[in-house]
Write an enzyme that holds these catalytic residues in place. Structure first.
Site, PDB file in Angstrom:
ATOM      1  N   ALA A  20       0.833  -1.208   0.000  1.00 18.41           N
ATOM      2  CA  ALA A  20       0.000   0.000   0.000  1.00 18.41           C
ATOM      3  C   ALA A  20       0.864   1.253   0.000  1.00 18.41           C
ATOM      4  O   ALA A  20       0.518   2.252  -0.647  1.00 18.41           O
ATOM      5  CB  ALA A  20      -0.941   0.000   1.206  1.00 18.41           C
ATOM      6  N   GLY A  23       1.808   1.613  -3.533  1.00 18.77           N
ATOM      7  CA  GLY A  23       0.622   1.862  -4.345  1.00 18.77           C
ATOM      8  C   GLY A  23       0.050   3.248  -4.173  1.00 18.77           C
ATOM      9  O   GLY A  23      -0.444   3.854  -5.134  1.00 18.77           O
ATOM     10  N   ASP A  24       0.120   3.774  -2.963  1.00 19.17           N
ATOM     11  CA  ASP A  24      -0.355   5.130  -2.681  1.00 19.17           C
ATOM     12  C   ASP A  24       0.392   6.131  -3.566  1.00 19.17           C
ATOM     13  O   ASP A  24      -0.207   6.985  -4.213  1.00 19.17           O
ATOM     14  CB  ASP A  24      -0.149   5.438  -1.202  1.00 19.17           C
ATOM     15  CG  ASP A  24      -0.539   6.865  -0.830  1.00 19.17           C
ATOM     16  OD1 ASP A  24      -1.618   7.320  -1.255  1.00 19.17           O
ATOM     17  OD2 ASP A  24       0.237   7.515  -0.110  1.00 19.17           O
ATOM     18  N   ALA A  25       1.713   5.990  -3.615  1.00 17.77           N
ATOM     19  CA  ALA A  25       2.540   6.900  -4.409  1.00 17.77           C
ATOM     20  C   ALA A  25       2.273   6.727  -5.904  1.00 17.77           C
ATOM     21  O   ALA A  25       2.168   7.719  -6.640  1.00 17.77           O
ATOM     22  CB  ALA A  25       4.020   6.654  -4.112  1.00 17.77           C
TER      23      ALA A  25
END
Length: 138
Positions: A20, A23-25
């Site tokens: 995550a 994935g956030d970035a």
């Protein structure tokens, strides 16, 4: 450098929170590119508009739509669940714990796709998410 990172990173052994984190970035980059391509340049406006795409509520909504439309492959669903079910030591800001956990799953899915080198699929889902947010007004 980018390819080397994907080869050397064993995403299969990563916990949902680490996926995550990546994935956030990654999703944020897609959203920022999209907003800049639309001609937005003022930082305050960019940040405000970006939250419509990247907030926990927006991400939970997008996963809900993906599940409704059976958009995810089995392995993608597994990585979403890995992120959703991961023990997080940070707390949700401005949202429920359930929404926060679902959004963590969303981010883990994007982290998995990036780290496993599935650029075409990542491009497709990111574009789908952006179009869905714009169409549904979330």
């Amino acid at each position: 450098m980018e390819e080397k990172l994907m080869i050397e990173t064993d995403y299969q052994q990563m916990n949902g929170i680490a996926l995550a984190y990546m994935g956030d970035a990654i999703y944020e980059v897609y959203v920022r590119q999209h907003l800049l391509a639309k001609g937005m340049t003022k930082p305050t406006k960019l940040h405000h508009r970006a939250t419509h795409y990247v907030s926990a509520k927006a991400q939970a909504f997008l996963i809900e739509k993906m599940l409704e439309q059976e958009l995810l492959e089995k392995e993608e669903l597994d990585y979403f669940k890995r992120g959703r079910n991961a023990k997080s030591y940070t707390s949700a800001k401005n949202t429920s714990v359930v929404t926060y956990r679902i959004s963590t799953g969303f981010e883990a899915l994007f982290g998995y796709l990036y780290l496993s080198g599935q650029k075409e699929r990542l491009d497709y889902l990111a574009q789908w998410c952006i179009e869905t947010v714009e169409r549904e007004g979330k």
